[in-house]
Design an enzyme around this catalytic site. Structure first.
Site, PDB file in Angstrom:
ATOM      1  CG  HIS A 110      34.253  35.363  38.816  1.00 25.85           C
ATOM      2  ND1 HIS A 110      35.461  35.740  39.342  1.00 25.85           N
ATOM      3  CD2 HIS A 110      33.940  34.171  39.389  1.00 25.85           C
ATOM      4  CE1 HIS A 110      35.856  34.821  40.217  1.00 25.85           C
ATOM      5  NE2 HIS A 110      34.960  33.861  40.260  1.00 25.85           N
TER       6      HIS A 110
ATOM      7  NE  ARG B 206      35.427  39.425  35.710  1.00 30.58           N
ATOM      8  CZ  ARG B 206      34.475  39.633  36.618  1.00 30.58           C
ATOM      9  NH1 ARG B 206      34.745  39.539  37.905  1.00 30.58           N
ATOM     10  NH2 ARG B 206      33.243  39.933  36.244  1.00 30.58           N
TER      11      ARG B 206
ATOM     12  CE1 TYR C  71      30.416  41.737  37.932  1.00 27.19           C
ATOM     13  CE2 TYR C  71      28.717  40.065  38.217  1.00 27.19           C
ATOM     14  CZ  TYR C  71      30.015  40.406  37.900  1.00 27.19           C
ATOM     15  OH  TYR C  71      30.907  39.440  37.534  1.00 27.19           O
TER      16      TYR C  71
END
Ligand SMILES: Cc1ncc(C[n+]2csc(CCOP(=O)(O)OP(=O)(O)O)c2C)c(N)n1
Ligand SMILES: Cc1ncc(C[n+]2csc(CCOP(=O)(O)OP(=O)(O)O)c2C)c(N)n1
Ligand SMILES: [Mg+2]
Ligand SMILES: [Mg+2]
Lengths: 331, 363, 331, 363
Positions: B269, B265, B278
């Site tokens: 998100h 990715r 993160y």
């Protein structure tokens, strides 16, 4: 013509509709060769084949979810949950998908599923086998929620449920699965899915119930009749959408009402019915609507289920209170 | 100490497939479908998917769209899946496969409408039998199994043509019971279902390694007794080939299979997320070196059929398509409030008419 | 002292209790390094370690189920569901186990879990991210159900929930997560889990709400005040067990009541509250209790969520109807 | 046609374990624990389990008990599991492991009370930390994972002794998401959990073959990345040994494992079931030839430490125990109706006091 029980009427309706519509399929745990643990699908696999009457692996969420997929492609799935106590893993699919598919796609796809489950207590079953949590489903927008209370209504309402273009949760009061036999013409005639049934007419008080509790409601009405008190008894039958008109019509005669259900009281369907009565018929009421329900505790193991269930004595007490109620404030 | 002697009962292998490596070199002979024309078409669609996503993120930033899940870096999966499917097959997607939606014929303005908060987006003009996007993780895989059953039933019992269902989900989805129940049933009932896992290494902030102790996600299919493989999810040829074979098997009555497509990715998100909280920078940099568009372009350039001119022309063409879609999206008037009741049931039950009328009065 | 938001008050309560009691653990999707998608657990992993603040794999049924196992062994699990729209797979474990463990074992084992979830609409979120289905949980015997509506109440009620010896579903109105800032003393003082809060006193009409809807309730009260009408505003806060006494005390002054909730009307919690009012305070009422709620349709995608939610105009209309109601029948 | 070349990523083997075959012959050297004394003790407990079940079925037939799930033919699993566990470990059972309950110290009259419709049965006098029976299929496996976490946490963070959790379920349970979610988490978090599957070939009327396309149930552990094996579930030595090893691994911080114990349900599903509707007679006959008690007895006889005299003495002893338990069960007065409120919450909230008092008045 044979007299049949409520559970046999279920089988008869399933068979009729499977015969009529090749898109109807039946599946669930043990519904095939075993005919379901209550025999509601007895003989269907022999008659319609293993392609149309299927035993599933053990997973209720799966049962609910595949039904959604099937229905979107034009099938008419009728899924059985073995007991209502095991339907909860299916709630997500029912609430998040079955009830929303038509709306979500603005009518492009729809979800004509019937989710059947035996429900209710009073048969001395093990833990989790005596649940009546219909209120959870009643709260879900986009669903229909139906509970038959006689062989004829089971037959007609189940046919209607299968033919309905939208999802229906169909709860079968297993305590009265075999309680009475009735002639049921296998005519394929459906009953309406938005109407309550007046089972007994009366002018002094209205008793409202559904499913197995109608047994006690009618018993109370009988007892009252011996005292010259005429109770009207209404079977809601379709809990959602609710037929408030039949209820209000009754209250115009009786002005007094007792609601009965096995489910726990708090946020049970009785609360909704009582609220609507108060909203639509406030001025008709000569006494507050009373609810006689299961207690707000976990359905007990069977030794104490009798203490939990709303039996005749508790209903009678409530009826007397309502009948004797003298308004202390408004007048 | 006692060492029990055991008998071997069963053995299982998990293998992986790749045609184009990260530098755009072939690692084996290409499959038959991979003609220059087809590869250019795939490249075009991946480019379009990236543009659609990019524009969506920009529109979200300026308040013209709600939360949006980009498929940046994962375009080969969606496009490979969508391209390999027959028109008659049914797609049961999650929410992140822009490329697949485009291949299926879903219009860009419909995708924007959905994320712009308008159910009408899910009322596709084309692909009318495909399922809408599914937000609750993995739930659509059960729909996929149900759809596959229906297709099989309608073929075998009602004489309709052979078709199959394809469902997709993320690495996170493989931890949810729905995923497992779907593949177990599909194996049990030999359903014509292809399950594609977009393993983009992240489920929001949880890395793939935190999702399961499994070495591969493909091996989860062993629990359903169905075949599976891992493919390089940044290699559209590998994805296409794997889905094609899986569909051939499904169409031929051979039952379901699972494909783990490994990718990364390259974006947050969704637009509501901040991956920098993160996501280690190194991983991201390495992943960029493997992304799917550049490697295919390099390969096409190597074939001598692609260059700056073609790229510019393509960009120009796709920009036009995109602008037109944005225009249509922006100019679509809001739905009327009463619409929230009009598709709830086929016919609104009398019990809700009063509410419907109240809403009419309100608006 | 710093002024903090509701979501910061959640974090503060979690931190306080984790510090005080090593048996408190926090887990859910993305609650660790990411601090939760709403940052409710921000900084907790850094402070208390990965052993006590854990990211789970993606599975809500699992989250609910392991919490049960942990709690039976004396831990104090606080589990987060990312959005209420994804809590449904957890319902089975909450209903069938968490709420029943103490009763089932006659007190041998218990289940002191807190299930947290952000809930409600109005933030323009994608599908399934704006649910308010608190009524499903309200119907479950053995649970407590709590919804805070201010930073101070979020802090005090969450502390109480974690310390409570039984399972609590704790729903956080995300629309007001950051709506106001308030001084909240980090004293570790809990609030009672069986009491409603009177947010504003008044003698003309009682407005009852919880969570984010109190914003509109208070706004309506303000507007009414400019006309000289004094509305009493009650925050139920703990939806189960319900504090009916505070409501009746209020009705003794006001005799009129409007209930407000975002959830769909049919079988919503409003029905229960209205029913209890009718049962306990029938003679006090000068008008039927009115419910202003979400419509009985699926929570719409965000373009139309404004049409769905019970805003100030709809509440105001209901208030006026109730105020102007003249009994037509009983008197 | 194009044949893709694949790369091998991972391989998995599933093996099986047996010590005593169906004729009571050893198939390999016995493990260290299998001393004559231990084997006699295991035989005793299996015999007792069978008697407890048999008596329960008879009591149900005469209206003295509710629906009852016998473990006939599956005694080696329950007893093997229960015997291998340390007292401090925690058992998280389903509803069919009479032998395990007895080994854990649950009293016979408590088992009868549970199925006699009395919650007080679950308030075990011993095994007070063990979980109660769980009726909703596979849900207890998640509790097992949670318990395992708690035990690990209390050991590592709070300095308590090392312990592990054991959970059991049927072949049907392996189709439910809960099972999969539990093993996946256990693998991910390396929890001290042992999952035992009683594969008795039936989930009510559904044969094992209808439950999944998998060749073995043991292979489902591959989807969780955890070790597993199949054991002969009619061989109490194999069950004991497998559980012992799994527990040693768990205690040592090596994480979870799964054991599929293959056996056969030699009875109706429960007393409410009629297996003759669906169960082929041949399968049943063959299964009887493999049942666990006779083979162990044969082996003990071969050792020269068992014979008719010992058997008679054992039967007499166990009958006495059983009769005493039946007596206690029958003589226990019903619980008071108000008990249905007394354990709902630690302290009954005021909101329910009125209902409580109504119930007091009713009774
Ligand atoms: C049942 C459920 N739980 C939680 C969420 C919130 N959520 C949305 S996406 C996501 C992560 C999904 O990760 P993955 O499956 O890897 O798919 P990806 O987004 O990476 O494509 C989560 C937790 C959800 N949509 N559904
Ligand atoms: C969730 C759920 N669904 C259905 C049931 C009803 N039911 C009880 S036992 C059973 C079959 C279980 O089979 P298996 O897991 O193989 O265990 P066994 O009874 O054979 O030991 C079913 C369907 C249940 N108890 N729970
Ligand atoms: Mg992912
Ligand atoms: Mg079994």
């Amino acid at each position: 013509m044979a007299q049949i029980t409520l559970v046999e009427a279920i089988t008869q309706a399933l068979a009729f509709e499977m015969q009529r519509d090749p898109k109807v399929i039946v599946f669930g745990e043990d519904v095939g060769l075993n005919g379901g643990v209550f025999r509601a699908t007895d003989g269907l696999q022999a008659r319609f084949g293993r392609e149309r009457v299927l035993d599933t692996p053990l997973a209720e969420n799966m049962i609910a979810g595949i039904a959604v997929g099937m229905a979107t492609q034009g099938l008419r799935p009728v899924a059985e949950f073995q007991f209502m106590g095991f339907i909860y893993p299916a709630l997500d699919q029912i609430l998040s998908h079955a009830a929303r598919y038509r709306n979500r796609t603005r009518g492009r796809l729809s979800c004509p599923v019937v989710y059947r489950a035996p429900y209710g207590g009073g048969i001395h079953a093990p833990e989790h086998h005596s649940e009546s949590t219909e209120a959870l489903f009643a709260h879900i927008p986009g669903l229909r929620l139906v509970v038959p209370s006689s062989p004829a209504r089971a037959y007609g309402l189940l046919l209607a449920a299968i033919r309905d273009p939208d999802p229906v949760v169909f709860l079968e009061p297993k305590r009265i699965y075999r309680a009475v036999r009735q002639e049921v013409v296998d005519s394929g005639e459906a009953l309406p899915l938005d109407r309550a049934f007046v089972l007994r007419e009366g002018s002094d008080i209205t008793l409202i119930a559904w499913g197995a509790s109608l047994k006690e409601a009618l018993q109370v009405a009988e007892e009252l009749a011996t005292e010259g008190i005429e109770a009207e008894v209404i079977d809601l039958a379709t809990l959602k959408p609710l037929d408030i008109h039949t209820i209000i019509d009754s209250l115009e005669k009786t002005h007094r009402c007792v609601l009965i259900h096995e489910a726990a009281r708090f946020c049970g369907l009785g609360a909704e019915v009582a609220s609507q009565i108060n909203e639509y018929a406030f001025d008709l009421l000569h006494a507050p609507v009373q609810r006689v329900t299961g207690f707000d505790t976990v359905m007990p193991y069977f030794q104490l289920e009798g203490a939990y269930l709303p039996g005749v004595p508790r209903i009678m007490t409530a009826v007397r209170e309502v009948l004797e109620y003298a308004s202390g404030g408004v007048a | 100490m006692h060492k029990p002697r055991m008998q071997l009962l069963a053995s299982f292998d998990i293998a992986s497939l790749q045609y184009l490596d990260e530098s755009g070199q072939t690692t084996q002979a290409l499959p038959d479908f991979a003609t220059p024309d087809t590869l250019v078409a795939l490249y075009r669609q991946m480019t379009l998917a990236r543009m659609v996503d990019d524009r969506a993120v920009k529109m979200q930033r300026t308040g013209q769209l709600g939360t949006y899940p980009s498929s940046l870096g994962q375009e080969a999966i969606g496009v490979g899946v969508g391209a390999a499917m027959a028109k008659e097959d049914i797609y049961c997607p999650n929410y992140r496969e822009t490329g697949a939606l485009l291949e299926r014929g879903v219009r860009i303005e419909e995708i924007y409408a959905i994320w712009g908060g308008d159910e009408r987006g899910q009322n596709y003009r084309h692909a009318r039998e495909d399922l809408p996007l599914s937000v609750p993780i993995a739930t659509q895989m059960l729909h996929g199994a149900g759809v596959a059953f229906a297709l099989k039933y309608k073929h075998e019992q009602l004489g309709e043509p052979i078709r199959a269902a394809v469902t997709s989900g993320g690495d996170g989805a493989t931890s949810k019971g729905d995923f497992y129940e779907a593949i177990n049933l599909a194996g049990d009932w030999k359903l014509p279902l292809v399950v594609v896992i977009n393993n983009n290494q992240w489920a929001i902030s949880l890395p793939r390694s935190g999702q399961t102790a499994c070495k591969t996600l493909a091996q989860k299919a062993i629990a359903a007794g169905i075949p599976s493989l891992q493919v390089d999810g940044n290699d559209v040829i590998a994805v296409y080939q794997a889905v094609l074979e899986a569909l051939q098997q499904a169409h031929a009555g051979g039952g379901p299979s699972l494909i783990e497509a490994v990718t990364y990715r390259l974006c947050d998100h969704t637009t509501a997320d901040d991956a920098s909280r993160y996501q280690p920078q190194e991983g991201l940099k390495e992943a960029w070196s493997k992304e799917p568009l550049r490697r295919l372009r390099t390969y096409l350039e190597g074939l001598g059929i692609w260059g700056d001119a073609q790229e510019e022309e393509l960009q120009r063409e796709l920009r036009e398509i995109l602008e037109e879609a944005v225009r249509v999206y922006r100019q679509t008037p809001r739905d009327t409030p009463t619409a929230i009741f009009e598709h709830l049931y086929e016919t609104l039950p009398e019990a809700f008419i009063e509410q419907y009328q109240q809403l009419q009065g309100d608006s």
